[in-house]
Design a protein around this motif. Structure first.
Motif, PDB file in Angstrom:
ATOM      1  N   GLY A  60      76.935  86.223 -41.731  1.00  0.00           N
ATOM      2  CA  GLY A  60      76.641  87.617 -41.423  1.00  0.00           C
ATOM      3  C   GLY A  60      76.195  87.810 -39.985  1.00  0.00           C
ATOM      4  O   GLY A  60      75.056  88.170 -39.721  1.00  0.00           O
ATOM      5  N   PRO A  61      77.101  87.549 -39.019  1.00  0.00           N
ATOM      6  CA  PRO A  61      76.681  87.570 -37.617  1.00  0.00           C
ATOM      7  C   PRO A  61      76.133  88.909 -37.137  1.00  0.00           C
ATOM      8  O   PRO A  61      75.208  88.936 -36.331  1.00  0.00           O
ATOM      9  CB  PRO A  61      77.952  87.187 -36.849  1.00  0.00           C
ATOM     10  CG  PRO A  61      79.078  87.437 -37.804  1.00  0.00           C
ATOM     11  CD  PRO A  61      78.517  87.217 -39.167  1.00  0.00           C
ATOM     12  N   LEU A  62      76.675  90.011 -37.630  1.00  0.00           N
ATOM     13  CA  LEU A  62      76.181  91.312 -37.177  1.00  0.00           C
ATOM     14  C   LEU A  62      74.785  91.594 -37.715  1.00  0.00           C
ATOM     15  O   LEU A  62      73.906  92.053 -36.995  1.00  0.00           O
ATOM     16  CB  LEU A  62      77.152  92.424 -37.595  1.00  0.00           C
ATOM     17  CG  LEU A  62      78.542  92.344 -36.951  1.00  0.00           C
ATOM     18  CD1 LEU A  62      79.453  93.411 -37.532  1.00  0.00           C
ATOM     19  CD2 LEU A  62      78.443  92.499 -35.442  1.00  0.00           C
ATOM     20  N   ARG A  63      74.571  91.332 -38.997  1.00  0.00           N
ATOM     21  CA  ARG A  63      73.238  91.533 -39.583  1.00  0.00           C
ATOM     22  C   ARG A  63      72.226  90.591 -38.929  1.00  0.00           C
ATOM     23  O   ARG A  63      71.099  90.973 -38.654  1.00  0.00           O
ATOM     24  CB  ARG A  63      73.279  91.291 -41.095  1.00  0.00           C
ATOM     25  CG  ARG A  63      71.931  91.456 -41.774  1.00  0.00           C
ATOM     26  CD  ARG A  63      72.026  91.190 -43.256  1.00  0.00           C
ATOM     27  NE  ARG A  63      72.651  92.296 -43.960  1.00  0.00           N
ATOM     28  CZ  ARG A  63      71.983  93.369 -44.382  1.00  0.00           C
ATOM     29  NH1 ARG A  63      70.705  93.492 -44.148  1.00  0.00           N
ATOM     30  NH2 ARG A  63      72.601  94.324 -45.037  1.00  0.00           N
ATOM     31  N   ARG A  64      72.648  89.352 -38.676  1.00  0.00           N
ATOM     32  CA  ARG A  64      71.745  88.389 -38.057  1.00  0.00           C
ATOM     33  C   ARG A  64      71.318  88.867 -36.668  1.00  0.00           C
ATOM     34  O   ARG A  64      70.175  88.718 -36.270  1.00  0.00           O
ATOM     35  CB  ARG A  64      72.430  87.022 -37.960  1.00  0.00           C
ATOM     36  CG  ARG A  64      71.486  85.888 -37.587  1.00  0.00           C
ATOM     37  CD  ARG A  64      72.166  84.530 -37.662  1.00  0.00           C
ATOM     38  NE  ARG A  64      73.238  84.410 -36.680  1.00  0.00           N
ATOM     39  CZ  ARG A  64      74.528  84.314 -36.987  1.00  0.00           C
ATOM     40  NH1 ARG A  64      74.911  84.327 -38.241  1.00  0.00           N
ATOM     41  NH2 ARG A  64      75.442  84.206 -36.038  1.00  0.00           N
ATOM     42  N   ALA A  77      80.979  90.605 -44.353  1.00  0.00           N
ATOM     43  CA  ALA A  77      81.505  90.006 -45.581  1.00  0.00           C
ATOM     44  C   ALA A  77      82.827  89.281 -45.343  1.00  0.00           C
ATOM     45  O   ALA A  77      83.114  88.282 -46.000  1.00  0.00           O
ATOM     46  CB  ALA A  77      81.678  91.071 -46.658  1.00  0.00           C
ATOM     47  N   VAL A  78      83.641  89.781 -44.419  1.00  0.00           N
ATOM     48  CA  VAL A  78      84.952  89.160 -44.195  1.00  0.00           C
ATOM     49  C   VAL A  78      84.936  88.130 -43.070  1.00  0.00           C
ATOM     50  O   VAL A  78      85.870  87.345 -42.945  1.00  0.00           O
ATOM     51  CB  VAL A  78      86.058  90.217 -43.916  1.00  0.00           C
ATOM     52  CG1 VAL A  78      86.168  91.192 -45.058  1.00  0.00           C
ATOM     53  CG2 VAL A  78      85.828  90.928 -42.603  1.00  0.00           C
ATOM     54  N   THR A  79      83.883  88.109 -42.265  1.00  0.00           N
ATOM     55  CA  THR A  79      83.865  87.166 -41.145  1.00  0.00           C
ATOM     56  C   THR A  79      83.065  85.910 -41.432  1.00  0.00           C
ATOM     57  O   THR A  79      82.992  85.022 -40.587  1.00  0.00           O
ATOM     58  CB  THR A  79      83.316  87.833 -39.868  1.00  0.00           C
ATOM     59  OG1 THR A  79      82.027  88.389 -40.146  1.00  0.00           O
ATOM     60  CG2 THR A  79      84.242  88.932 -39.392  1.00  0.00           C
ATOM     61  N   VAL A 112      67.129  89.898 -35.128  1.00  0.00           N
ATOM     62  CA  VAL A 112      66.393  89.369 -33.973  1.00  0.00           C
ATOM     63  C   VAL A 112      66.218  90.444 -32.891  1.00  0.00           C
ATOM     64  O   VAL A 112      65.823  90.145 -31.781  1.00  0.00           O
ATOM     65  CB  VAL A 112      67.116  88.135 -33.362  1.00  0.00           C
ATOM     66  CG1 VAL A 112      67.158  87.004 -34.364  1.00  0.00           C
ATOM     67  CG2 VAL A 112      68.510  88.490 -32.888  1.00  0.00           C
ATOM     68  N   HIS A 113      66.499  91.695 -33.252  1.00  0.00           N
ATOM     69  CA  HIS A 113      66.389  92.792 -32.298  1.00  0.00           C
ATOM     70  C   HIS A 113      64.948  92.941 -31.826  1.00  0.00           C
ATOM     71  O   HIS A 113      64.016  92.978 -32.618  1.00  0.00           O
ATOM     72  CB  HIS A 113      66.867  94.087 -32.961  1.00  0.00           C
ATOM     73  CG  HIS A 113      66.658  95.304 -32.111  1.00  0.00           C
ATOM     74  ND1 HIS A 113      67.364  95.513 -30.955  1.00  0.00           N
ATOM     75  CD2 HIS A 113      65.820  96.356 -32.240  1.00  0.00           C
ATOM     76  CE1 HIS A 113      66.985  96.650 -30.414  1.00  0.00           C
ATOM     77  NE2 HIS A 113      66.050  97.179 -31.172  1.00  0.00           N
ATOM     78  N   ALA A 114      64.751  93.025 -30.514  1.00  0.00           N
ATOM     79  CA  ALA A 114      63.400  93.150 -29.956  1.00  0.00           C
ATOM     80  C   ALA A 114      63.251  94.442 -29.166  1.00  0.00           C
ATOM     81  O   ALA A 114      62.403  94.542 -28.284  1.00  0.00           O
ATOM     82  CB  ALA A 114      63.104  91.941 -29.059  1.00  0.00           C
ATOM     83  N   ARG A 140      78.888  97.560 -41.008  1.00  0.00           N
ATOM     84  CA  ARG A 140      78.400  96.242 -40.582  1.00  0.00           C
ATOM     85  C   ARG A 140      78.491  95.234 -41.726  1.00  0.00           C
ATOM     86  O   ARG A 140      78.971  94.112 -41.543  1.00  0.00           O
ATOM     87  CB  ARG A 140      76.947  96.372 -40.115  1.00  0.00           C
ATOM     88  CG  ARG A 140      76.280  95.046 -39.774  1.00  0.00           C
ATOM     89  CD  ARG A 140      74.779  95.142 -39.869  1.00  0.00           C
ATOM     90  NE  ARG A 140      74.326  95.411 -41.226  1.00  0.00           N
ATOM     91  CZ  ARG A 140      73.081  95.799 -41.535  1.00  0.00           C
ATOM     92  NH1 ARG A 140      72.184  95.994 -40.588  1.00  0.00           N
ATOM     93  NH2 ARG A 140      72.749  96.015 -42.796  1.00  0.00           N
ATOM     94  N   ASP A 141      78.043  95.645 -42.914  1.00  0.00           N
ATOM     95  CA  ASP A 141      78.035  94.717 -44.052  1.00  0.00           C
ATOM     96  C   ASP A 141      79.455  94.340 -44.477  1.00  0.00           C
ATOM     97  O   ASP A 141      79.711  93.197 -44.873  1.00  0.00           O
ATOM     98  CB  ASP A 141      77.264  95.325 -45.222  1.00  0.00           C
ATOM     99  CG  ASP A 141      75.776  95.468 -44.910  1.00  0.00           C
ATOM    100  OD1 ASP A 141      75.307  94.850 -43.927  1.00  0.00           O
ATOM    101  OD2 ASP A 141      75.090  96.213 -45.637  1.00  0.00           O
TER     102      ASP A 141
END
Length: 199
Positions: free
Chosen positions: A175-179, A169-171, A183-185, A164-165
């Motif tokens: 950090g859309p995946l980490r973001r 790093a390249v996108t 917000v995971h509920a 994921r990291d």
């Protein structure tokens, strides 16, 4: 006998012809040199759970297919020394086990999971050429030097968060995946662990 002075006009004539031939070939050589290399193909492989404790939560790897590795080369952040099961299991459960990234050819990786009778999913990453090249380079360099080692943590630092990291790093800096994870509920870590170790 031919003197050097008699040979000189022949040599000059030959050099002129060779120079002309090179000038005629130069545009074709330049055009070939300017053709960009095709973008590497980056695939994310996700493996379903296995029967052993260490495979309870599944696994993931990134694989690169390009001109240098036409069969595909996979980068696996789930490599560890499993030769001492009891100490390793204790370190694994406490989040202190030493893991590292290793690479292997895609056919060999697929044969391993087929032998283990595990489900494997493939997702092709739709990356622009520069991002795909950047990710391929990062994966290649990750396998050398002391930076390839890390302390495995079930939720915060593992074979999946490492991928994921890299993708973040390249996108882009956001950090859309980490973001998305922040917000995971859904279920808590405790609920995930109880479900994973239920057997």
């Amino acid at each position: 006998m031919i003197s050097w002075t008699e040979m000189l006009p022949l040599s000059e004539s030959w050099l002129r012809r060779a120079a002309l031939a090179l000038l005629l070939l130069l545009p074709a050589v330049q055009a070939q040199a300017q053709v960009p290399a095709p973008a590497p193909i980056i695939d994310l492989y996700t493996m379903g759970p296995g029967d052993e404790l260490f495979s309870t939560f599944g696994h993931a790897a990134l694989c690169v297919t390009d001109a240098l590795t036409p069969q595909g080369r996979c980068y696996n952040y789930g490599t560890a020394d499993f030769s001492s099961p009891v100490p390793f299991t204790w370190a694994f459960l406490r989040g202190r086990a030493l893991f590292w990234v290793a690479d292997q050819e895609l056919p060999r990786m697929m044969a391993t999971y087929k032998w283990q009778d595990r489900t494997v999913y493939r997702q092709r990453l739709p990356l622009p050429i520069l991002q795909a090249q950047d990710l391929a380079r990062r994966l290649t360099t990750a396998t050398v030097g002391p930076g390839r080692f890390y302390r495995y943590h079930h939720f915060r630092d593992n074979c999946t968060t490492r991928l994921r990291d890299l993708m973040d790093a390249v996108t882009g800096p956001a950090g859309p995946l980490r973001r998305g994870a922040e917000v995971h509920a859904g279920p808590t870590f405790r609920q995930y662990a109880l479900a994973g170790f239920a057997d």
